[in-house]
Design a protein around this motif. Structure first.
Motif, PDB file in Angstrom:
ATOM      1  N   PHE A 166       0.828  -1.201   0.000  1.00  8.72           N
ATOM      2  CA  PHE A 166       0.000   0.000   0.000  1.00  8.72           C
ATOM      3  C   PHE A 166       0.862   1.250   0.000  1.00  8.72           C
ATOM      4  O   PHE A 166       1.934   1.294   0.617  1.00  8.72           O
ATOM      5  CB  PHE A 166      -0.894   0.064   1.250  1.00  8.72           C
ATOM      6  CG  PHE A 166      -2.007  -0.938   1.268  1.00  8.72           C
ATOM      7  CD1 PHE A 166      -3.086  -0.815   0.387  1.00  8.72           C
ATOM      8  CD2 PHE A 166      -1.999  -1.996   2.153  1.00  8.72           C
ATOM      9  CE1 PHE A 166      -4.123  -1.730   0.411  1.00  8.72           C
ATOM     10  CE2 PHE A 166      -3.030  -2.912   2.176  1.00  8.72           C
ATOM     11  CZ  PHE A 166      -4.090  -2.782   1.305  1.00  8.72           C
ATOM     12  N   THR A 167       0.361   2.269  -0.657  1.00 10.33           N
ATOM     13  CA  THR A 167       0.875   3.644  -0.489  1.00 10.33           C
ATOM     14  C   THR A 167      -0.330   4.531  -0.207  1.00 10.33           C
ATOM     15  O   THR A 167      -1.388   4.395  -0.835  1.00 10.33           O
ATOM     16  CB  THR A 167       1.600   4.134  -1.755  1.00 10.33           C
ATOM     17  OG1 THR A 167       0.700   4.074  -2.865  1.00 10.33           O
ATOM     18  CG2 THR A 167       2.833   3.278  -2.048  1.00 10.33           C
ATOM     19  N   GLY A 168      -0.154   5.419   0.765  1.00 11.07           N
ATOM     20  CA  GLY A 168      -1.221   6.376   1.059  1.00 11.07           C
ATOM     21  C   GLY A 168      -2.324   5.842   1.949  1.00 11.07           C
ATOM     22  O   GLY A 168      -3.317   6.564   2.166  1.00 11.07           O
ATOM     23  N   LEU A 169      -2.204   4.632   2.508  1.00 14.74           N
ATOM     24  CA  LEU A 169      -3.227   4.128   3.420  1.00 14.74           C
ATOM     25  C   LEU A 169      -3.086   4.845   4.764  1.00 14.74           C
ATOM     26  O   LEU A 169      -1.980   4.955   5.297  1.00 14.74           O
ATOM     27  CB  LEU A 169      -3.104   2.620   3.599  1.00 14.74           C
ATOM     28  CG  LEU A 169      -4.177   1.922   4.450  1.00 14.74           C
ATOM     29  CD1 LEU A 169      -5.566   2.110   3.846  1.00 14.74           C
ATOM     30  CD2 LEU A 169      -3.853   0.435   4.599  1.00 14.74           C
ATOM     31  N   ALA A 170      -4.196   5.313   5.324  1.00  8.88           N
ATOM     32  CA  ALA A 170      -4.159   6.118   6.550  1.00  8.88           C
ATOM     33  C   ALA A 170      -3.600   5.325   7.723  1.00  8.88           C
ATOM     34  O   ALA A 170      -3.861   4.121   7.863  1.00  8.88           O
ATOM     35  CB  ALA A 170      -5.564   6.628   6.877  1.00  8.88           C
ATOM     36  N   ALA A 171      -2.828   6.010   8.561  1.00  9.47           N
ATOM     37  CA  ALA A 171      -2.315   5.380   9.774  1.00  9.47           C
ATOM     38  C   ALA A 171      -3.467   5.106  10.734  1.00  9.47           C
ATOM     39  O   ALA A 171      -4.494   5.791  10.711  1.00  9.47           O
ATOM     40  CB  ALA A 171      -1.279   6.287  10.439  1.00  9.47           C
ATOM     41  N   ASN A 172      -3.292   4.080  11.592  1.00  6.05           N
ATOM     42  CA  ASN A 172      -4.336   3.716  12.557  1.00  6.05           C
ATOM     43  C   ASN A 172      -3.794   3.725  13.967  1.00  6.05           C
ATOM     44  O   ASN A 172      -2.585   3.634  14.189  1.00  6.05           O
ATOM     45  CB  ASN A 172      -4.899   2.334  12.227  1.00  6.05           C
ATOM     46  CG  ASN A 172      -3.868   1.229  12.431  1.00  6.05           C
ATOM     47  OD1 ASN A 172      -2.855   1.164  11.738  1.00  6.05           O
ATOM     48  ND2 ASN A 172      -4.128   0.344  13.400  1.00  6.05           N
ATOM     49  N   ASN A 173      -4.688   3.832  14.927  1.00  5.54           N
ATOM     50  CA  ASN A 173      -4.347   3.717  16.343  1.00  5.54           C
ATOM     51  C   ASN A 173      -4.687   2.290  16.771  1.00  5.54           C
ATOM     52  O   ASN A 173      -5.874   1.943  16.873  1.00  5.54           O
ATOM     53  CB  ASN A 173      -5.137   4.735  17.161  1.00  5.54           C
ATOM     54  CG  ASN A 173      -4.771   4.691  18.642  1.00  5.54           C
ATOM     55  OD1 ASN A 173      -4.054   3.802  19.096  1.00  5.54           O
ATOM     56  ND2 ASN A 173      -5.267   5.658  19.393  1.00  5.54           N
ATOM     57  N   PRO A 174      -3.680   1.424  17.038  1.00  5.10           N
ATOM     58  CA  PRO A 174      -3.962   0.024  17.361  1.00  5.10           C
ATOM     59  C   PRO A 174      -4.865  -0.156  18.572  1.00  5.10           C
ATOM     60  O   PRO A 174      -5.518  -1.188  18.701  1.00  5.10           O
ATOM     61  CB  PRO A 174      -2.565  -0.566  17.626  1.00  5.10           C
ATOM     62  CG  PRO A 174      -1.621   0.345  16.918  1.00  5.10           C
ATOM     63  CD  PRO A 174      -2.230   1.710  17.013  1.00  5.10           C
TER      64      PRO A 174
END
Length: 289
Positions: free
Chosen positions: A206-214
């Motif tokens: 992936f490129t540009g996939l939003a970061a997440n809070n685990p």
């Protein structure tokens, strides 16, 4: 009057030649005379050479005192040597020479008794060698240099990106792109998937996939198998996208055998993932073939 030589020993004249050969060198005539004296003179010459070499190698520094037991043994051996040669030896003098390491040969050699001179030279050589052996025993041992094999370079496991590249190079791997959905986490995202049916291994890219809070939610991979009910795709594991990560490569870990992969999807789920997804938040989807 010179002494009668013992059986197998050269006379005084030959001893003179032997000593001169070692200390000064002989003229051609003297060398021929010495060579004609036979094996006894040759044996004396070898022993005298050893004695001179031993004394020379001793250097000028005085070695440490010998232990009392070793000094006593050397003195006894010296006394036995002179007794065997029918010479009168002073045992106390031998003990003193052994204890002090004083091996000054010249002072121990009476010029009027050449056979006695030879005996003292041979005894001096024995004492020198014994002292050298004692000095070596006082020195720390030097470890032999062993052949050390070059240790093998530890193998470094390949990164997920390297494994993905290798899998892409295989002609029988399945490859497809992953399209973004209208979910806000997929905005501006592009991706692809590669899967090897033989080894059941694959990777998402992936490129540009939003970061997440685990702690709030994680991404979960799903594999749709044409031989299974579409309501229950195979779980491919959960993953996170770190903050500021513009590109990620994610290994796929299928929990079941995938016989006929038909499509891949990524959803947003609670931490740890779910067994069956409601598919409310699908961020990526791609069909095979």
């Amino acid at each position: 009057m010179s002494e009668t030589p013992h059986q197998g020993q050269p006379d005084d004249a030959m001893v003179d030649l032997v000593i001169k050969q070692i200390t000064e060198g002989l003229s051609p005539a003297e060398q021929r005379a010495l060579e004609s004296s036979g094996d006894a003179a040759s044996a004396y010459a070898r022993d005298l050479e050893r004695a001179v070499a031993a004394v020379t190698l001793g250097g000028s520094s005085k070695p440490p005192p010998l232990p009392a037991a070793l000094a006593e043994t050397l003195a006894q051996q010296a006394a036995q040597y002179f007794a065997a040669s029918n010479k009168v030896a002073d045992l106390s003098e031998a003990r003193s020479a052994a204890a002090d390491g004083a091996l000054t040969v010249a002072s121990a050699v009476p010029r009027t008794n050449r056979n006695g001179a030879y005996g003292w030279l041979a005894a001096a050589a024995c004492l020198v060698l014994a002292v050298f052996g004692w000095e070596r025993s006082l020195s720390p041992p030097v470890a032999p240099v062993a052949d050390v094999a070059t240790p093998p370079t530890p193998s470094v496991p390949p990164t997920p990106a390297e494994e993905r590249t290798a899998l892409l190079a295989k002609s029988d791997s399945l490859k497809t792109s992953l399209g973004a959905t209208k979910d806000p986490a997929a905005a501006g995202m592009t991706g692809d998937v590669v899967w090897d049916p033989l080894t059941q291994r694959g990777f998402l890219h992936f490129t540009g996939l939003a970061a997440n809070n685990p702690a709030v939610h994680q991404y979960q991979i799903w594999i749709f198998d044409a031989g299974r009910d579409k309501r229950y795709p195979v779980d491919g594991g959960v993953f996170d996208v770190p903050a500021n990560a513009t590109e990620v490569v994610i290994p796929i870990r299928a929990t079941l055998m995938v016989r006929k992969p038909a499509a891949f999807a990524v959803t947003v789920e609670k931490p740890g993932g779910v067994v069956v997804s409601g598919r409310e938040h699908v961020v990526a989807l791609g069909a095979i073939g």
